[in-house]
Design an enzyme around this catalytic site. Structure first.
Site, PDB file in Angstrom:
ATOM      1  N   ASP A  21      -8.313   8.065  -8.256  1.00  0.00           N
ATOM      2  CA  ASP A  21      -8.821   6.770  -8.426  1.00  0.00           C
ATOM      3  C   ASP A  21     -10.524   6.816  -8.334  1.00  0.00           C
ATOM      4  O   ASP A  21     -11.428   6.070  -8.362  1.00  0.00           O
ATOM      5  CB  ASP A  21      -8.546   5.605  -7.676  1.00  0.00           C
ATOM      6  CG  ASP A  21      -8.781   6.053  -6.135  1.00  0.00           C
ATOM      7  OD1 ASP A  21      -9.352   7.112  -5.670  1.00  0.00           O
ATOM      8  OD2 ASP A  21      -8.647   4.846  -5.149  1.00  0.00           O
TER       9      ASP A  21
ATOM     10  N   GLU B 279       0.798  -1.288   0.176  1.00  0.00           N
ATOM     11  CA  GLU B 279      -0.049   0.078  -0.040  1.00  0.00           C
ATOM     12  C   GLU B 279       0.773   1.359  -0.088  1.00  0.00           C
ATOM     13  O   GLU B 279       0.411   2.372  -0.505  1.00  0.00           O
ATOM     14  CB  GLU B 279      -0.868  -0.057   1.135  1.00  0.00           C
ATOM     15  CG  GLU B 279      -1.655  -1.077   1.234  1.00  0.00           C
ATOM     16  CD  GLU B 279      -3.283  -0.735   0.464  1.00  0.00           C
ATOM     17  OE1 GLU B 279      -3.853   0.081   0.429  1.00  0.00           O
ATOM     18  OE2 GLU B 279      -3.556  -1.676  -0.439  1.00  0.00           O
TER      19      GLU B 279
ATOM     20  N   THR C  56      -7.473   9.579  -0.186  1.00  0.00           N
ATOM     21  CA  THR C  56      -6.980   8.319   0.333  1.00  0.00           C
ATOM     22  C   THR C  56      -6.121   8.590   1.442  1.00  0.00           C
ATOM     23  O   THR C  56      -5.247   9.372   1.300  1.00  0.00           O
ATOM     24  CB  THR C  56      -6.283   7.345  -0.706  1.00  0.00           C
ATOM     25  OG1 THR C  56      -7.279   7.084  -1.539  1.00  0.00           O
ATOM     26  CG2 THR C  56      -5.888   6.132   0.089  1.00  0.00           C
TER      27      THR C  56
END
Length: 280
Positions: A82, A64, A87
């Site tokens: 995305d 990640e 995020t």
């Protein structure tokens, strides 16, 4: 930071992420399996052991965040393009998928009046979209500042466990899987999200169980895990961001080929071509 190595790698949509955590109950066949068979399978230390959990966090962080230092990710935040907004944090909480909203709500329960509490109305409005409305640069700065607060770190840990870690490990134990299998489940739920749709963790597990029996059903552990990883790769390849399946091919399958079912160090693996090791 690799653009595909954060929440872009999770195909679950907002509805899946805000759904109730996956039940840890086994299937009826698993429930009917003799308890002795499962106890033999689970003889080793599980992923909920503190040291094994830290190993799991390092393994996930290598994919990640391209780093083993998972605790450095409390402050992480960016829009990786995305379609899921910001995020952020140790597990890739997203402003567009509901789990960031739940995280900030939990943080506010732990510490009313915190620096992120004022963004709750905006997080509620942008949920389900990639919008930054009401957030923006000030939210990014305040997230980084909040990450120094032990209460916010605890909130991130709590939500990681509630939504991802505990459901994955609980289901894996019910399926008779040892630490490696528990990690395989955890990494899958981090990327694909909880739920029962075909591209969620539950859907992957269902597809695997059509090909092989779980150990709790009397099946072979290696055979079942291979079926699960094969089913996961099918789902990963449905989305462009998932085209690199190295976190399965050169990480989890490496451990499976070595029959390291207890996920014991030393561990050596690659993700996106980068090499990593945990020696103890």
């Amino acid at each position: 930071m690799r653009p595909q190595s954060r929440r872009a790698l999770r195909a679950a949509l907002a509805a899946a992420l805000v759904a109730a955590p996956l039940t840890v109950a086994a299937t009826s066949a698993a429930q009917a399996a003799p308890a002795a068979a499962t106890s033999v399978r689970l003889a080793g230390v599980g992923l909920d052991d503190a040291h094994k959990k830290d190993i799991a966090m390092q393994l996930v962080s290598s994919a990640e965040n391209s780093s083993l230092d998972w605790k450095a990710q409390y402050k992480y935040i960016e829009d990786i393009g995305d379609g899921r907004g910001y995020t952020a944090g140790i597990i890739g909480f997203c402003s567009g998928t509901g789990d960031m909203l739940e995280l900030v709500r939990h943080y506010t329960d732990l510490k009313p009046g915190n620096v992120l509490a004022t963004y709750l109305p905006a997080l509620k409005k942008v949920n389900g979209s990639d919008s930054h409305a009401g957030l923006g640069d000030s939210f990014v700065r305040d997230w980084v500042a909040a990450a120094k607060d032990p209460a916010f770190q605890q909130a991130q840990n709590d939500e990681r466990d509630r939504v991802y870690f505990n459901p994955a490990v609980g289901q894996a134990k019910a399926d008779g899987l040892r630490a490696l299998g528990q990690f395989v489940y955890y990494d899958a739920i981090v990327m694909h999200g909880p739920g029962s749709s075909s591209d969620s963790f539950g859907g992957i597990r269902a597809a695997a169980m059509k090909k092989a029996r779980t150990p709790a059903q009397g099946g072979d552990e290696a055979t079942y895990l291979k079926a699960f990883l094969d089913a996961r790769k099918v789902v990963m390849k449905k989305e462009a961001a998932h085209s690199d399946t190295s976190r399965v091919d050169t990480e989890q399958l490496v451990f499976l080929s070595a029959k390291n079912f207890d996920l014991n160090p030393p561990l050596k693996w690659k993700v996106y071509g980068d090499s990593y090791a945990i020696n103890g």
